[in-house]
Design an enzyme around this catalytic site. Structure first.
Site, mmCIF file in Angstrom:
data_model
loop_
_atom_site.group_PDB
_atom_site.id
_atom_site.type_symbol
_atom_site.label_atom_id
_atom_site.label_comp_id
_atom_site.label_asym_id
_atom_site.label_seq_id
_atom_site.Cartn_x
_atom_site.Cartn_y
_atom_site.Cartn_z
ATOM 1 N N LYS A 111 1.467 -28.874 5.478
ATOM 2 C CA LYS A 111 1.984 -30.100 6.037
ATOM 3 C C LYS A 111 2.211 -31.032 4.967
ATOM 4 O O LYS A 111 2.962 -31.864 4.999
ATOM 5 C CB LYS A 111 1.105 -30.661 7.109
ATOM 6 C CG LYS A 111 0.965 -29.854 8.382
ATOM 7 C CD LYS A 111 0.653 -30.507 9.679
ATOM 8 C CE LYS A 111 0.913 -29.771 10.914
ATOM 9 N NZ LYS A 111 0.518 -30.719 11.967
ATOM 10 N N LYS A 194 6.442 -21.447 11.609
ATOM 11 C CA LYS A 194 6.177 -21.524 13.113
ATOM 12 C C LYS A 194 6.980 -22.584 13.913
ATOM 13 O O LYS A 194 7.438 -23.578 13.130
ATOM 14 C CB LYS A 194 4.681 -21.530 13.180
ATOM 15 C CG LYS A 194 4.137 -23.121 13.086
ATOM 16 C CD LYS A 194 2.734 -23.351 13.529
ATOM 17 C CE LYS A 194 2.413 -24.868 13.347
ATOM 18 N NZ LYS A 194 1.671 -25.274 14.640
ATOM 19 N N LYS A 197 6.713 -28.904 17.139
ATOM 20 C CA LYS A 197 7.404 -29.915 17.797
ATOM 21 C C LYS A 197 7.914 -31.089 16.918
ATOM 22 O O LYS A 197 8.979 -31.761 17.064
ATOM 23 C CB LYS A 197 6.553 -30.547 18.668
ATOM 24 C CG LYS A 197 5.312 -31.317 18.318
ATOM 25 C CD LYS A 197 4.444 -31.937 19.735
ATOM 26 C CE LYS A 197 3.117 -30.955 19.723
ATOM 27 N NZ LYS A 197 2.100 -30.973 18.584
HETATM 28 N N1 AQP Z 1 4.446 -21.877 17.056
HETATM 29 C C1 AQP Z 1 3.202 -21.802 17.632
HETATM 30 N N2 AQP Z 1 2.890 -20.850 18.226
HETATM 31 C C2 AQP Z 1 1.845 -20.710 18.753
HETATM 32 N N3 AQP Z 1 0.681 -21.752 18.982
HETATM 33 C C3 AQP Z 1 1.032 -22.779 18.601
HETATM 34 N N4 AQP Z 1 0.603 -24.050 18.548
HETATM 35 C C4 AQP Z 1 1.428 -24.978 17.926
HETATM 36 N N5 AQP Z 1 2.686 -24.385 17.372
HETATM 37 C C5 AQP Z 1 2.372 -23.088 17.929
HETATM 38 C C6 AQP Z 1 -0.549 -24.428 19.188
HETATM 39 O O1 AQP Z 1 -0.683 -25.387 20.075
HETATM 40 C C7 AQP Z 1 -1.849 -26.099 19.859
HETATM 41 C C8 AQP Z 1 -1.611 -27.793 19.681
HETATM 42 O O2 AQP Z 1 -1.007 -27.929 18.652
HETATM 43 P P1 AQP Z 1 -0.998 -29.093 17.890
HETATM 44 O O3 AQP Z 1 0.068 -30.055 18.574
HETATM 45 O O4 AQP Z 1 -2.103 -29.985 17.960
HETATM 46 O O5 AQP Z 1 -0.692 -29.121 16.298
HETATM 47 P P2 AQP Z 1 0.188 -28.159 15.668
HETATM 48 O O6 AQP Z 1 -0.206 -26.782 15.667
HETATM 49 O O7 AQP Z 1 0.623 -28.759 14.336
HETATM 50 O O8 AQP Z 1 1.693 -27.873 16.474
HETATM 51 P P3 AQP Z 1 3.154 -28.434 15.998
HETATM 52 O O9 AQP Z 1 3.842 -28.240 17.393
HETATM 53 O O10 AQP Z 1 3.419 -27.868 15.056
HETATM 54 O O11 AQP Z 1 2.881 -29.848 15.990
HETATM 55 P P4 AQP Z 1 3.438 -30.795 14.774
HETATM 56 O O12 AQP Z 1 4.830 -30.472 14.762
HETATM 57 O O13 AQP Z 1 3.150 -32.166 15.165
HETATM 58 O O14 AQP Z 1 2.594 -30.399 13.571
HETATM 59 C C9 AQP Z 1 -2.628 -25.511 18.886
HETATM 60 O O15 AQP Z 1 -3.651 -24.743 19.719
HETATM 61 C C10 AQP Z 1 -1.743 -24.547 18.190
HETATM 62 O O16 AQP Z 1 -2.540 -23.702 17.295
#
Ligand code: AQP
Length: 332
Positions: A111, A194, A197
């Site tokens: 990140k 991955k 969002k």
């Molecule tokens: N691509 C993914 N595949 C499977 N699981 C995923 N998770 C996130 N992306 C994937 C799971 O969703 C849960 C919540 O995630 P989060 O919002 O706390 O943070 P993150 O993992 O950083 O998700 P994003 O969508 O990538 O958010 P941003 O873009 O803000 O960083 C977790 O259980 C995660 O494993």
């Protein structure tokens, strides 16, 4: 009954990755666990969030979780900033965790990217706050995507060191629950990253509020390679984009790679993508419609979150108070 804690950041519209890797499993776990689910807005501000949008994103995410099947009455759904014990315990954990442990966290490296010096201190200590989220409730099981496994290991290290340093087995061991065939859904434009969002490209992900047309178009344009689908899953080696689409299909059709390739192996991507888009539309559109219905009364969603925060705080307060007593703080 074991207690579950899990969180999701209100950093945008939840994606199909969040749904298949996390939310869908959260819903299933409600049948035989006591579940506490949290919209983690304190985590979200470790990266810049527009203050004009954050409250709305928190509300929308909560509505989306309810639309996916989270039951805020039988279980608990709340927003993290409404329960100050998370930040309080996180500070204690900042003083328990070692810099060497945090330096190993790959999510920080991903990140922060190349501009490490400019990343927030919050992003660096993010795993300590995550440990506090879980341990403030003495939760023992945490359903997460594969990408979060390292953070759960760190939370266990923190719990063990706290127990060792203060001489009491106060915090329990935590078990990560990595569930389902789609533990890691990848970016539609780059199968090595991955799906996220907050990715700059909307084409890289399926949002849980996308229209049927948008979904069909994103899947049609999803990156693939020129070879047809292989007949066996060994043939997916070195083909991350193909593997990702097969994985999404398998997760939605409740099968596995072998099952998908038994039907689609040897065919080109275009017919496969059409079927995949239909599966995604059938999963996502009812969630989008129900989210829209819930958001028609934003006060209702906010009320649900506040009520959940009241119940969450009642569990966390005595646990965090005891942690403070163990540390040696004078009672407030
Ligand atoms: N691509 C993914 N595949 C499977 N699981 C995923 N998770 C996130 N992306 C994937 C799971 O969703 C849960 C919540 O995630 P989060 O919002 O706390 O943070 P993150 O993992 O950083 O998700 P994003 O969508 O990538 O958010 P941003 O873009 O803000 O960083 C977790 O259980 C995660 O494993």
């Amino acid at each position: 009954m074991q207690r579950i804690f899990s969180g999701i950041q209100p950093s945008g519209i939840p994606t199909l990755g969040n749904y298949l890797g996390a939310i869908r499993n959260w819903v299933a776990l409600q049948a035989d666990h006591e579940c506490i689910y949290c919209v983690v807005d304190l985590h979200a501000i470790t990266q810049w969030q527009d203050p004009k949008l954050l409250a709305g994103q928190t509300r929308e995410l909560a509505a989306s979780l309810i639309a996916c099947g989270i039951d805020p009455w039988q279980h608990i759904l709340f927003h993290q900033s409404a329960v100050p014990e998370h930040a309080e315990l996180a500070w204690i954990f900042n003083c328990v965790a070692r810099l060497g442990w945090l330096n190993r966290m790959t999510q920080f490296k991903d990140k922060a990217g190349k501009d490490r010096e400019n990343a927030s201190a919050g992003l660096y200590v993010y795993p300590n706050l995550m440990a506090a989220d879980i341990l403030a409730y003495h939760a023992t099981r945490v359903p997460v995507g594969d990408d979060q496994r390292q953070h759960i290991e760190l939370a266990n290290d923190i719990a063990q060191k706290f127990n060792h340093d203060y001489g009491v087995p106060f915090f329990p061991a935590i078990e990560p629950l990595i569930m389902g065939p789609a533990a890691r859904v990848m970016n539609l434009r780059d199968g090595t990253k991955k799906m996220s969002k907050s990715d700059a490209s909307d084409q890289s992900r399926i949002n849980l509020n996308d229209s049927a047309d948008a979904i069909a178009q994103k899947i049609r344009r999803a990156r693939t390679d020129p070879a047809p689908l292989p007949a066996e899953n060994a043939g997916l080696e070195g083909r991350p984009e193909a593997r990702n689409l097969v994985g999404i299909y398998a997760a939605l059709a409740n099968t596995d790679e072998v099952g998908v390739l038994a039907v689609h192996g040897g065919k080109g991507f275009s017919a496969f993508k059409e079927e995949l888009a239909e599966l995604i539309i059938a999963a996502v559109r009812p969630i989008a419609d129900e989210t829209g219905r819930l958001l028609a009364d934003p006060g209702h969603v906010e009320g649900v979150l506040r009520e959940g925060a009241g119940r969450a705080g009642a569990i966390a307060r005595p646990i965090v108070s005891e942690a403070k007593r163990l540390v040696g703080f004078l009672a407030a």
